[in-house]
Design a protein around this motif. Structure first.
Motif, PDB file in Angstrom:
ATOM      1  N   LEU A 168       0.841  -1.188   0.000  1.00 55.06           N
ATOM      2  CA  LEU A 168       0.000   0.000   0.000  1.00 55.06           C
ATOM      3  C   LEU A 168       0.874   1.235   0.000  1.00 55.06           C
ATOM      4  N   PHE A 169       0.336   2.349  -0.527  1.00 54.90           N
ATOM      5  CA  PHE A 169       1.030   3.629  -0.427  1.00 54.90           C
ATOM      6  C   PHE A 169       0.005   4.755  -0.517  1.00 54.90           C
ATOM      7  N   TRP A 170       0.469   5.988  -0.245  1.00 59.67           N
ATOM      8  CA  TRP A 170      -0.410   7.148  -0.190  1.00 59.67           C
ATOM      9  C   TRP A 170       0.232   8.327  -0.912  1.00 59.67           C
ATOM     10  N   LEU A 171      -0.471   9.431  -0.977  1.00 58.56           N
ATOM     11  CA  LEU A 171       0.002  10.592  -1.734  1.00 58.56           C
ATOM     12  C   LEU A 171       1.016  11.419  -0.960  1.00 58.56           C
ATOM     13  N   GLU A 172       1.058  11.261   0.356  1.00 57.17           N
ATOM     14  CA  GLU A 172       1.951  12.085   1.161  1.00 57.17           C
ATOM     15  C   GLU A 172       2.538  11.255   2.291  1.00 57.17           C
ATOM     16  N   ALA A 173       3.585  11.812   2.930  1.00 51.96           N
ATOM     17  CA  ALA A 173       4.186  11.141   4.077  1.00 51.96           C
ATOM     18  C   ALA A 173       3.210  11.182   5.254  1.00 51.96           C
ATOM     19  N   ILE A 174       3.049  10.051   5.926  1.00 52.32           N
ATOM     20  CA  ILE A 174       2.068   9.932   7.002  1.00 52.32           C
ATOM     21  C   ILE A 174       2.709   9.208   8.186  1.00 52.32           C
ATOM     22  N   PRO A 175       2.567   9.710   9.408  1.00 53.98           N
ATOM     23  CA  PRO A 175       3.036   8.964  10.585  1.00 53.98           C
ATOM     24  C   PRO A 175       2.275   7.637  10.709  1.00 53.98           C
ATOM     25  N   SER A 176       2.980   6.592  11.035  1.00 59.87           N
ATOM     26  CA  SER A 176       2.357   5.267  11.079  1.00 59.87           C
ATOM     27  C   SER A 176       1.229   5.207  12.112  1.00 59.87           C
ATOM     28  N   GLU A 177       1.373   5.936  13.233  1.00 63.00           N
ATOM     29  CA  GLU A 177       0.317   5.877  14.248  1.00 63.00           C
ATOM     30  C   GLU A 177      -0.984   6.494  13.750  1.00 63.00           C
ATOM     31  N   GLN A 178      -0.898   7.408  12.789  1.00 63.77           N
ATOM     32  CA  GLN A 178      -2.110   8.006  12.224  1.00 63.77           C
ATOM     33  C   GLN A 178      -2.929   6.968  11.463  1.00 63.77           C
ATOM     34  N   LEU A 179      -2.245   5.970  10.913  1.00 67.48           N
ATOM     35  CA  LEU A 179      -2.917   4.899  10.177  1.00 67.48           C
ATOM     36  C   LEU A 179      -3.142   3.658  11.044  1.00 67.48           C
ATOM     37  N   ASN A 180      -2.851   3.776  12.347  1.00 65.39           N
ATOM     38  CA  ASN A 180      -2.972   2.634  13.272  1.00 65.39           C
ATOM     39  C   ASN A 180      -2.099   1.460  12.856  1.00 65.39           C
ATOM     40  N   ILE A 181      -0.941   1.767  12.290  1.00 70.18           N
ATOM     41  CA  ILE A 181       0.042   0.736  11.955  1.00 70.18           C
ATOM     42  C   ILE A 181       0.931   0.523  13.170  1.00 70.18           C
ATOM     43  N   PRO A 182       1.115  -0.709  13.616  1.00 70.34           N
ATOM     44  CA  PRO A 182       1.944  -0.961  14.807  1.00 70.34           C
ATOM     45  C   PRO A 182       3.390  -0.509  14.595  1.00 70.34           C
ATOM     46  N   ASP A 183       4.102  -0.346  15.694  1.00 73.78           N
ATOM     47  CA  ASP A 183       5.518   0.020  15.624  1.00 73.78           C
ATOM     48  C   ASP A 183       6.297  -1.071  14.897  1.00 73.78           C
ATOM     49  N   VAL A 184       7.303  -0.645  14.134  1.00 67.09           N
ATOM     50  CA  VAL A 184       8.087  -1.574  13.328  1.00 67.09           C
ATOM     51  C   VAL A 184       9.559  -1.452  13.690  1.00 67.09           C
ATOM     52  N   GLU A 185      10.313  -2.486  13.333  1.00 66.50           N
ATOM     53  CA  GLU A 185      11.731  -2.538  13.645  1.00 66.50           C
ATOM     54  C   GLU A 185      12.593  -1.973  12.525  1.00 66.50           C
ATOM     55  N   SER A 186      12.120  -2.101  11.271  1.00 65.85           N
ATOM     56  CA  SER A 186      12.909  -1.671  10.120  1.00 65.85           C
ATOM     57  C   SER A 186      11.977  -1.465   8.936  1.00 65.85           C
ATOM     58  N   SER A 187      12.545  -1.004   7.821  1.00 65.16           N
ATOM     59  CA  SER A 187      11.741  -0.805   6.612  1.00 65.16           C
ATOM     60  C   SER A 187      11.227  -2.139   6.072  1.00 65.16           C
ATOM     61  N   SER A 188      12.029  -3.204   6.191  1.00 64.90           N
ATOM     62  CA  SER A 188      11.561  -4.516   5.729  1.00 64.90           C
ATOM     63  C   SER A 188      10.449  -5.049   6.641  1.00 64.90           C
ATOM     64  N   HIS A 189      10.520  -4.700   7.924  1.00 65.35           N
ATOM     65  CA  HIS A 189       9.449  -5.078   8.843  1.00 65.35           C
ATOM     66  C   HIS A 189       8.156  -4.349   8.482  1.00 65.35           C
ATOM     67  N   LEU A 190       8.276  -3.075   8.119  1.00 65.72           N
ATOM     68  CA  LEU A 190       7.108  -2.318   7.652  1.00 65.72           C
ATOM     69  C   LEU A 190       6.540  -2.931   6.380  1.00 65.72           C
ATOM     70  N   SER A 191       7.420  -3.399   5.495  1.00 65.58           N
ATOM     71  CA  SER A 191       6.962  -4.014   4.238  1.00 65.58           C
ATOM     72  C   SER A 191       6.099  -5.241   4.506  1.00 65.58           C
ATOM     73  N   LEU A 192       6.433  -5.994   5.556  1.00 62.26           N
ATOM     74  CA  LEU A 192       5.614  -7.154   5.916  1.00 62.26           C
ATOM     75  C   LEU A 192       4.199  -6.729   6.273  1.00 62.26           C
ATOM     76  N   TYR A 193       4.078  -5.630   7.016  1.00 60.30           N
ATOM     77  CA  TYR A 193       2.744  -5.174   7.409  1.00 60.30           C
ATOM     78  C   TYR A 193       1.995  -4.594   6.213  1.00 60.30           C
ATOM     79  N   LEU A 194       2.689  -3.890   5.335  1.00 67.76           N
ATOM     80  CA  LEU A 194       2.035  -3.356   4.147  1.00 67.76           C
ATOM     81  C   LEU A 194       1.563  -4.477   3.224  1.00 67.76           C
ATOM     82  N   GLU A 195       2.322  -5.576   3.185  1.00 67.08           N
ATOM     83  CA  GLU A 195       1.861  -6.727   2.402  1.00 67.08           C
ATOM     84  C   GLU A 195       0.630  -7.364   3.059  1.00 67.08           C
ATOM     85  N   TYR A 196       0.610  -7.390   4.371  1.00 68.96           N
ATOM     86  CA  TYR A 196      -0.579  -7.861   5.091  1.00 68.96           C
ATOM     87  C   TYR A 196      -1.797  -7.015   4.721  1.00 68.96           C
ATOM     88  N   LEU A 197      -1.621  -5.693   4.648  1.00 65.80           N
ATOM     89  CA  LEU A 197      -2.719  -4.808   4.244  1.00 65.80           C
ATOM     90  C   LEU A 197      -3.093  -5.027   2.777  1.00 65.80           C
TER      91      LEU A 197
END
Length: 480
Positions: free
Chosen positions: A142-171
């Motif tokens: 997933l992606f958006w038009l602008e930079a967004i803090p993860s807590e604004q999207l209720n995305i849990p805290d992540v350890e790294s960019s690859s960890h974030l990619s796992l959650y975005l793939e889940y979405l």
């Protein structure tokens, strides 16, 4: 004038100055299962002969699709692909959707964002404006038009960019599960990969007691059969929904186990999120003596079930079933002891000891009954990991951990043991009157020595009967 021409005329003259705000969301925030609207069935007159459904008209490039669960949604196949579950057969809603798409397309052009065939826009029409997100089928993200803090999207805290990619793939897979009918299917290679994941998970569950996979052996075997069928027709929308739902669960599992990260969870009982150790409190010490150390066993198991605030229902269910069986046995044994107190009325005994033992037994009976009543729902097949997680989260204390709840679990049986102690003392009082004090004291000392010896030889704490290493691997345990 045709209905289609009327739509185009309304859209071309409609002012969009009061449409509200555009806000980013994720595929979990579309309110799919939270909508509250009511159907209005009514009687109709059926004309003679064959009646074909009255056709609905949409703008060019738009098509209607029906999710296997029954949800109607719409997709626009164009340079910027668009998906929405807004009801486009309503001219006003269609008007609003098209205006928001134009506004988003203008923002894309303003930001010089490159578009490809793999990019899809989802929009959700709200009373206050429009919510949106983009997905990329190529990168499964997933992606958006602008930079967004993860807590604004209720995305849990992540350890790294690859960890974030796992959650975005889940979405991403969440979106595909919700809208599976329009994009032509899932590549067979992805289905093969998913089969491999479940095959490994099945083996892991069969050979290890601490597997980190959420599903049980039986469930993994069933899913493998389902995926073999889905592989034969991976372009069918129903099979796409099945595959996407399972990929979603796999990605969720990989995210919480920190799959591929510097610190990953390799066993279910391995904590990888730092939680300051809690010193043993007076509650734990008191509970240990009150319950004859039984509360320690419950505390250890509860901590094991809630490592890093994760709950595996496959581990919870057998635990709570054993607890319920124990509490039910405590109920019937407490009832038996209360009946036994009836004989006390016919002998010369110490009334205070009789009152104490009867009170303890009655408390044991009622506490066991309350525990069975409260936990019966969490043992049934209707319960799920989410229900258990909410329950344990509510019970968990940052200061005392699960010490109070462990005490309450052990209390019914412990109260019976104390009741038996006082009942035995009362029996010694009766025995003193019958055979004399010395003989009664001798009997009491003999019973105490035997009990102490019995407790000593059956204590794991004293004899270390269960080495830690044997808990690790089921196959090693079987060989021992």
């Amino acid at each position: 004038m045709s209905q289609l021409a009327l739509f185009e005329k309304v859209i071309s003259h409609r002012d969009d100055s009061s449409r509200g705000n555009l806000r980013p969301i994720t595929s979990l925030a579309n309110g799919r299962y939270d909508k509250c609207s009511f159907a209005t069935p009514h009687s109709v007159t059926i004309a003679p002969g064959f009646q074909s459904p009255i056709p609905h008209y949409l703008l060019p490039q738009w098509t209607a699709h029906i999710h296997p669960e029954g949800q109607l949604y719409f997709h626009r196949h164009s340079v910027l692909q668009v998906t929405t579950d807004a009801y486009l057969y309503n001219p006003e809603i269609l008007d609003t959707v098209v205006l928001w798409i134009k506004k988003i397309e203008a923002l894309i052009e303003e930001k010089n964002m490159p578009l490809s065939d793999s990019i899809e826009l989802y929009i959700l029409i709200e009373d206050t404006g429009c919510a949106y997100y983009f997905i990329d089928h190529a990168s499964r993200s997933l992606f958006w038009l602008e930079a967004i803090p993860s807590e604004q999207l209720n995305i849990p805290d992540v350890e790294s960019s690859s960890h974030l990619s796992l959650y975005l793939e889940y979405l991403y897979w969440t979106h595909v599960e919700h809208f599976p009918m329009h994009f032509g299917g899932i590549p067979v290679k992805l289905v093969e990969n998913l089969l491999s994941v479940f095959s490994h998970a099945l083996t892991d569950q069969m050979t290890s007691q601490t597997s980190t996979f959420f599903y049980t052996q039986k469930e993994c075997a069933q899913f493998i059969k389902i995926l073999k069928l889905a592989r034969e027709n991976s372009s069918d929308g129903h099979q796409v929904c099945v595959i996407a739902r399972l990929w979603r669960q796999v990605c969720d599992n990989r995210f919480v186990t920190h799959y591929g990260q510097e610190t990953s969870r390799l066993s279910r009982d391995q904590a990888i999120l730092y939680d300051p150790p809690q010193p043993s409190s007076w509650v734990s010490t008191l509970a240990r003596y009150i319950t004859f150390t039984a509360s320690d066993a419950y505390l250890t198991k509860l901590n094991d079930l809630f490592v890093d605030r994760l709950v595996y229902f496959s581990q919870w269910q057998p635990f709570i079933r054993r607890c319920l069986d124990g509490w039910r046995r405590s109920f019937w044994s407490a009832l038996t002891i209360i009946i036994l107190h009836g004989f006390v009325l016919f002998v010369q005994c110490e009334p205070l000891l009789a009152v104490v033992s009867a009170s303890l037994t009655s408390t044991s009976l009622f506490t066991s009954l309350i525990l069975v009543h409260r936990y019966d729902r969490l043992e049934s097949d209707d319960a799920c990991a989410h229900d258990v997680h909410e329950h344990l989260t509510a019970l968990h204390s940052s200061k005392y951990n699960f010490q109070f709840i462990a005490l309450s679990y052990a209390l019914p049986n412990a109260l019976q043991l104390w009741a038996l102690v006082f009942l035995a003392l009362n029996a010694l009082v009766v025995l003193c009157d019958v055979v004399g004090t010395c003989c009664a004291v001798g009997c009491g000392l003999f019973i105490a020595v035997v009990l102490f010896w019995f407790l000593r030889i059956t204590s794991e704490r004293s004899w270390n009967l269960i080495p830690q290493a044997l808990r690790r691997d089921k196959s090693e345990h079987d060989m021992v």
